[in-house]
Scaffold this active site. Structure first.
Site, short mmCIF file in Angstrom:
data_model
loop_
_atom_site.label_atom_id
_atom_site.label_comp_id
_atom_site.label_asym_id
_atom_site.label_seq_id
_atom_site.Cartn_x
_atom_site.Cartn_y
_atom_site.Cartn_z
N GLU A 87 39.69 -35.11 -28.47
CA GLU A 87 39.84 -34.54 -27.12
C GLU A 87 40.44 -33.13 -27.17
OE1 GLU A 87 41.57 -38.10 -25.51
OE2 GLU A 87 39.61 -39.07 -25.63
N GLY B 92 42.41 -46.73 -27.70
CA GLY B 92 42.62 -46.01 -26.45
C GLY B 92 42.71 -46.99 -25.30
N GLY B 93 41.62 -47.16 -24.56
CA GLY B 93 41.59 -47.96 -23.34
C GLY B 93 42.22 -49.34 -23.46
N GLY C 156 35.70 -44.38 -25.87
CA GLY C 156 35.63 -44.60 -24.43
C GLY C 156 34.24 -44.94 -23.92
N HIS D 96 42.98 -35.07 -32.68
CA HIS D 96 42.15 -35.97 -31.86
C HIS D 96 40.95 -35.20 -31.31
CE1 HIS D 96 40.88 -38.72 -28.70
NE2 HIS D 96 41.51 -39.66 -29.39
N ASN E 163 46.92 -45.35 -28.36
CA ASN E 163 47.02 -43.98 -27.85
C ASN E 163 46.83 -44.03 -26.34
OD1 ASN E 163 46.73 -41.30 -27.18
ND2 ASN E 163 44.82 -40.99 -28.34
N TRP E 164 47.92 -43.80 -25.63
CA TRP E 164 47.85 -43.94 -24.16
C TRP E 164 47.23 -42.72 -23.47
CZ3 TRP E 164 53.19 -46.55 -22.60
CH2 TRP E 164 53.12 -47.91 -22.93
P1 13P Z 1 38.92 -45.93 -26.82
O1 13P Z 1 39.57 -47.08 -27.55
O2 13P Z 1 39.19 -45.94 -25.36
O3 13P Z 1 37.47 -45.82 -27.17
O4 13P Z 1 39.62 -44.58 -27.36
C1 13P Z 1 39.75 -44.39 -28.72
C2 13P Z 1 40.64 -43.23 -28.96
O5 13P Z 1 40.30 -42.10 -28.66
C3 13P Z 1 41.96 -43.49 -29.56
O6 13P Z 1 42.57 -42.32 -29.96
#
Ligand code: 13P
Length: 243
Positions: free
Chosen positions: A98, A225-226, A171, A96, A9-10
């Site tokens: 966020e 994510g990262g 994150g 998600h 997930n960018w």
């Molecule tokens: P991280 O891998 O950066 O912790 O993010 C996870 C995420 O939210 C993937 O959707």
């Protein structure tokens, strides 16, 4: 048989030029990736067209980071299933943490987004997960169960992916212990009642913990994510080796 899904997930990263640079380095790294897993990348909308071109004839499937439930209309900032399918998108990320947090997305809206994905032939990746405070108060299971019951209502469990992403692990570098992530994924499977449901873990997945996570009995993939922003690290994750 559950087929593992390794997804990146960018989020709000990657211009078209950066996507191009990523794919030039990434595609050679997955040339020998075993055929037993699906690889998915979720770029921002603006890079979908470039990514569709770059991922042609490769193992990489495309996901969007959102989808609306109406076919068209006055919904500023939203995107329709047909707009995504025009770019070869096969998956959609919905629910998600966020957008749940920053835009107050409700389980009902998430359910609409997931249903519209399925009815348009897209596979929703429905994210669920508890916050730090909810876990500390002993409410994690209750919260996740509610998200599952409301978010997955009316969905076909064989045409969807659930991503268990504890918010405190996103994150932060604090991965959920593999055994605990596996326990929650097992609970989700039992609540949904479908042995074929594909369940991912997400939250600080890295090259250093991917093999352990993928060795767990109820974890069928990861949402990254990262570590999906760097070709080398996402390449290592795509090439995980489970026992
Ligand atoms: P991280 O891998 O950066 O912790 O993010 C996870 C995420 O939210 C993937 O959707």
């Amino acid at each position: 048989m559950r087929r593992p899904v390794i997804a990146g997930n960018w989020k709000m990263h990657m211009t078209c030029a950066q996507s191009r640079e990523f794919m030039e380095a990434f595609l050679p790294l997955i040339a020998d990736t075993p055929d037993d897993r699906d690889l998915v990348l979720a770029p921002p909308f603006t890079a979908l067209s470039t990514m569709a071109e770059l991922s042609q004839n490769s193992r990489v499937c495309l996901s969007s980071q959102n989808v609306h439930w109406e076919g068209q209309g006055a919904f500023t900032g939203e995107i329709s299933p047909a707009m995504l399918k025009e770019h070869g998108v096969t998956h959609t990320i919905v629910g998600h943490s966020e957008p749940r947090k920053y835009f107050s997305e409700s389980d009902e809206q998430i359910n609409h987004r997931a249903r519209s994905s399925q009815s348009n032939g897209l596979i929703p990746i429905v994210c669920v997960g508890e916050s730090d405070e909810q876990r500390e108060r002993g409410e994690a299971e209750r919260v996740i169960r509610r998200q599952i019951e409301q978010g997955l209502e009316g969905l076909d469990a064989e045409k969807l992916v659930v991503a268990y992403e504890p918010i405190w692990a996103i994150g932060t570098g604090k991965t959920c212990a593999a055994e605990e992530a596996n326990r929650i994924c097992g609970l989700i499977r039992s609540w949904v009642g479908s042995p074929d449901l594909v369940i991912q873990y997400g939250g600080s997945v890295k090259p250093s913990n991917i093999d352990e996570l993928m060795g767990m009995s109820d974890i069928d993939g990861v949402l990254v994510g990262g570590a999906s922003l760097e070709p080398e690290s996402f390449g290592r994750i795509a090439n995980y080796q489970s026992a």
